[in-house]
Write a protein that holds these residues in place. Sequence first.
Motif, short mmCIF file in Angstrom:
data_model
loop_
_atom_site.label_atom_id
_atom_site.label_comp_id
_atom_site.label_asym_id
_atom_site.label_seq_id
_atom_site.Cartn_x
_atom_site.Cartn_y
_atom_site.Cartn_z
N TYR A 59 6.97 17.55 9.15
CA TYR A 59 7.66 16.83 8.07
C TYR A 59 6.75 15.75 7.52
CZ TYR A 59 11.07 14.13 5.53
OH TYR A 59 11.75 13.45 4.55
N GLY A 60 6.55 15.77 6.23
CA GLY A 60 5.68 14.78 5.60
C GLY A 60 4.23 15.23 5.57
N GLY A 61 3.90 16.36 6.23
CA GLY A 61 2.55 16.88 6.17
C GLY A 61 1.55 16.08 6.99
N GLY A 62 1.97 15.32 7.98
CA GLY A 62 1.03 14.56 8.80
C GLY A 62 0.71 13.22 8.17
N ALA A 63 -0.51 12.74 8.40
CA ALA A 63 -0.91 11.44 7.88
C ALA A 63 -1.08 11.52 6.37
CB ALA A 63 -2.22 11.01 8.53
N PRO A 64 -0.55 10.53 5.64
CA PRO A 64 -0.68 10.58 4.18
C PRO A 64 -2.11 10.34 3.75
CG PRO A 64 0.35 8.53 4.86
CD PRO A 64 0.21 9.37 6.09
N THR A 65 -2.52 11.05 2.71
CA THR A 65 -3.88 10.86 2.18
C THR A 65 -3.87 9.93 0.98
OG1 THR A 65 -3.59 12.86 0.85
CG2 THR A 65 -4.66 13.10 2.99
N ASN A 141 -4.89 -0.94 0.91
CA ASN A 141 -5.62 0.33 1.06
C ASN A 141 -6.30 0.44 2.41
OD1 ASN A 141 -5.04 1.65 -1.32
ND2 ASN A 141 -6.72 0.72 -2.42
N SER A 142 -6.80 -0.66 2.94
CA SER A 142 -7.60 -0.60 4.16
C SER A 142 -6.93 -1.19 5.38
CB SER A 142 -8.94 -1.31 3.94
OG SER A 142 -8.70 -2.68 3.61
N GLY A 143 -5.82 -1.89 5.21
CA GLY A 143 -5.18 -2.58 6.32
C GLY A 143 -4.48 -1.63 7.28
N GLY A 144 -4.39 -2.07 8.53
CA GLY A 144 -3.73 -1.28 9.56
C GLY A 144 -2.32 -1.78 9.83
N ASN A 145 -1.86 -1.51 11.04
CA ASN A 145 -0.49 -1.87 11.40
C ASN A 145 -0.29 -3.39 11.44
OD1 ASN A 145 2.14 -0.88 12.08
ND2 ASN A 145 1.80 -1.66 14.14
N GLY A 146 -1.34 -4.15 11.76
CA GLY A 146 -1.24 -5.61 11.74
C GLY A 146 -0.92 -6.13 10.36
N LEU A 147 -1.53 -5.53 9.34
CA LEU A 147 -1.23 -5.93 7.96
C LEU A 147 0.21 -5.58 7.60
CD1 LEU A 147 -2.77 -7.05 5.32
CD2 LEU A 147 -2.48 -4.70 4.57
N ARG A 148 0.67 -4.43 8.10
CA ARG A 148 2.05 -4.03 7.84
C ARG A 148 3.02 -5.05 8.42
NH1 ARG A 148 5.37 -0.62 11.37
NH2 ARG A 148 7.19 0.01 10.21
N VAL A 149 2.78 -5.47 9.66
CA VAL A 149 3.65 -6.47 10.29
C VAL A 149 3.59 -7.79 9.53
CG1 VAL A 149 4.00 -7.82 12.39
CG2 VAL A 149 3.53 -5.38 12.55
N THR A 150 2.38 -8.18 9.10
CA THR A 150 2.23 -9.43 8.35
C THR A 150 2.97 -9.36 7.01
OG1 THR A 150 0.05 -9.71 9.36
CG2 THR A 150 0.54 -11.08 7.46
N ASN A 188 7.65 5.57 5.64
CA ASN A 188 6.48 5.76 4.77
C ASN A 188 5.46 4.65 4.99
OD1 ASN A 188 7.39 8.10 3.57
ND2 ASN A 188 8.34 7.05 1.85
N GLY A 189 5.96 3.42 5.12
CA GLY A 189 5.06 2.30 5.38
C GLY A 189 4.37 2.45 6.73
N ALA A 190 5.13 2.87 7.75
CA ALA A 190 4.53 3.07 9.07
C ALA A 190 3.48 4.16 9.03
CB ALA A 190 5.63 3.42 10.08
N ALA A 191 3.78 5.27 8.34
CA ALA A 191 2.81 6.37 8.26
C ALA A 191 1.54 5.94 7.53
CB ALA A 191 3.44 7.57 7.54
#
Length: 198
Positions: A59-65, A141-150, A188-191
Amino acid sequence: MSFGDPNNPYGPPQGQQPGYGHPQQPPQGQQPGYGYPQQQPQGQPGYGYPSAPPVQQGYGGGAPTSMPGTVGAARIMLWVIVGFQVIGTVLFAISAVAVDQAKDDPAFEELADYPTGVLWAITVLALVWGVWAAFLAAKFNSGGNGLRVTALVFGILTAIIALYPFTIFGIIHLVLGILIAVFVGNSNGAAWFQRPRH
């Protein structure tokens, strides 16, 4: 040796007459016999080739490109907040300067009682908030999960500050803060922020 013998291994298959039909195809209406090639039905795998299961995407085709729409919307909302913060910084700075100058004018005695330190503090807060929003938006574009939490914390704090002390003027910030928190906090944000980077 006789071709009429049913046990003769060199004779035609049972139910066929010697010399009848084309050598590559059995006579019509009869099953192919010994010496005639078997035709595979279309879509069936041949002997010795196991059929592979169809390739299925998760579902969702894996990691989004590419950045999902909701994440892109959160990024745009951050830039909108940056714009509002720039406007707010300028307005609060002008107000602080005007109050400082009004202290010398007896016509504006009521403004003279207002503490300019509070206006300058709000000006600095508006500027810092705008810089924080710009930093987050630039790193989507380049941030990881830490940026998501922030970004999630930023959205929640923006909504809380919009409720108090800026209740009337903070309605736009309230809506934007809630939407940013929801859009970066959903699947979607997590992916997007947890996708593998090469």
